[in-house]
Enzyme design. Structure first.
Site, mmCIF file in Angstrom:
data_model
loop_
_atom_site.group_PDB
_atom_site.id
_atom_site.type_symbol
_atom_site.label_atom_id
_atom_site.label_comp_id
_atom_site.label_asym_id
_atom_site.label_seq_id
_atom_site.Cartn_x
_atom_site.Cartn_y
_atom_site.Cartn_z
ATOM 1 C CE LYS A 53 43.040 38.858 45.303
ATOM 2 N NZ LYS A 53 41.622 38.962 45.175
ATOM 3 N NE ARG B 182 36.324 43.155 42.887
ATOM 4 C CZ ARG B 182 37.135 43.442 43.887
ATOM 5 N NH1 ARG B 182 36.811 44.378 44.728
ATOM 6 N NH2 ARG B 182 38.259 42.809 44.047
ATOM 7 N NE ARG C 63 37.260 45.428 49.809
ATOM 8 C CZ ARG C 63 38.121 44.582 49.227
ATOM 9 N NH1 ARG C 63 38.913 43.842 49.958
ATOM 10 N NH2 ARG C 63 38.191 44.495 47.928
ATOM 11 N NE ARG D 12 35.752 41.366 51.548
ATOM 12 C CZ ARG D 12 36.541 41.097 50.516
ATOM 13 N NH1 ARG D 12 37.547 40.259 50.633
ATOM 14 N NH2 ARG D 12 36.329 41.667 49.350
ATOM 15 N NE ARG E 107 42.232 41.874 40.384
ATOM 16 C CZ ARG E 107 42.101 42.439 41.576
ATOM 17 N NH1 ARG E 107 42.517 43.654 41.815
ATOM 18 N NH2 ARG E 107 41.536 41.782 42.551
#
Ligand code: AMP
Length: 258
Positions: free
Chosen positions: A14, A167, A156, A123, A89
Site C-alpha cells: 500500500k 492482522r 517492525r 521486512r 478499516r
C-alpha cells in the site's frame, strides 16, 4: 482534485503504490499507520495510547483513528487531492469518511495469505530514517545496515508471526464490511499485488484513467539530496521505500492525541 483510498493487507505494498501514485500527481499521501508509528517512535501521548494495540496487531479504536484522520485532513494541504492508506478499516470508519468526503476510487491490493507471510516476516525497517527493506528481494548492501543513512535495520514491532495472524484474520473480517459500503457507490477495483511494483502501478493508473507512471527525475543533485547514481536506487519502488513520515512528523501527527 483526486481523492483515493488504497486498501490491502499488511505487506501488500500500500505504502509503495501510494507513493508512486502521489509522486507525479502531487497528491498528499496519508498513511494512518505511519502517523501512529511516528507517534510511537517519538513517545507522544498518542503513541503511548496505541503502542500496545499496534504491537499485538490489533486495530486502534475507531474514535482515536477518526480523530487522527479528521485532524490530518482538516489541514487542507492537499490542493490536488490525497491518497489515504490504511483507512478505513471498519464499517464505522468507512461511514464516517463518506459523510465528509467524496471518494473517486478505492484501490484494493489483493495478495494471498501465503505471500503476505513470506513478505512480512522478511521486512526490515531502518531504526533511524524509517526506510523499508525486504530481505527477499531488496537486501541492503551491508547486512543489517541502512543504505541511506547507515542506521540499524530492525523488525517492525508488529511484524511477528502472532501479530500477523491477528492482522490477517482482521483483514478478512473487516475488509469485506468496508468494501461492501464502497461497492454500493461502485468505486472499488481490485489489483493483483503479486507483480513488480511498476506493473501494479501501471494497472492502477489504467483503471483510474490516469497517465502512465513516470518516476520523477530529480535534478543533478539527485533525489533526497543524494548523488544521481544513488538516487535512482534509493527511489526504486519496492526496493527501499520510505514512507516519508518516519524521520519527521507526519503533518498533524502531534496534535492528533484525542
Ligand atoms: P499499517 O501501517 O497500515 O499496517 O498500520 C499499522 C497499525 O496501525 C495497525 O495494525 C493498527 O494497529 C493501526 N492502524 C492503522 N490504521 C488503522 C485504522 N484505520 N484503524 C485502526 N487501526 C489502524
Amino acid at each position: 482534485m483526486r481523492k483515493y483510498v488504497i486498501m490491502g493487507v499488511q505487506g501488500s505494498g500500500k505504502g509503495t503504490q501510494s507513493k508512486m501514485l502521489a509522486e507525479d500527481l502531487d497528491l498528499v499521501h496519508i498513511g494512518v499507520g505511519d502517523i501512529f508509528r511516528w507517534n510511537v517512535q517519538n513517545h507522544t501521548k498518542l503513541g503511548a495510547q496505541v503502542r500496545r494495540t499496534m504491537a499485538e496487531g490489533e486495530l486502534v479504536g475507531d474514535d482515536l483513528v477518526e480523530a487522527v484522520v479528521r485532524d490530518r485532513l482538516t489541514q487542507h494541504d492537499w490542493n490536488y487531492g490525497f491518497i489515504i492508506d490504511g483507512f478505513p478499516r471498519s464499517r464505522r470508519q468507512a461511514e464516517f469518511f463518506l459523510e465528509s468526503y467524496d471518494i473517486d476510487a478505492v484501490i484494493v491490493l489483493d495478495l494471498p495469505d501465503s505471500e503476505v507471510r513470506r513478505r512480512v516476516l522478511s521486512r526490515r525497517l531502518c531504526a533511524d530514517c524509517g526506510m523499508d527493506y525486504n530481505l527477499i528481494d531488496s537486501t541492503p548492501k551491508e547486512a543489517g545496515k541502512c543504505d541511506m543513512c547507515g542506521g540499524e535495520l530492525v523488525t517492525r514491532e508488529d511484524d511477528t508471526e502472532e501479530a500477523l495472524e491477528v492482522r490477517l484474520r482482521q483483514w478478512h473480517e473487516q475488509a469485506e464490511a468496508v468494501l461492501e459500503i464502497f461497492r454500493r457507490k461502485e468505486y472499488v477495483f481490485v489489483v493483483d499485488a503479486r507483480p513488480a511494483p511498476e506493473i501494479i502501478q501501471q494497472r492502477i493508473r489504467q483503471s483510474l484513467g490516469l497517465p502512465p507512471y513516470r518516476p520523477r527525475i530529480e535534478d543533478s543533485s539527485g533525489a533526497n539530496g543524494l548523488p544521481a547514481s544513488q538516487a535512482s536506487t534509493a527511489s526504486r519502488p519496492g526496493t527501499a521505500s520510505r514512507p516519508g513520515t518516519e524521520s519527521q512528523a507526519p503533518a498533524g501527527s502531534q496534535t492528533a492525541s484525542a
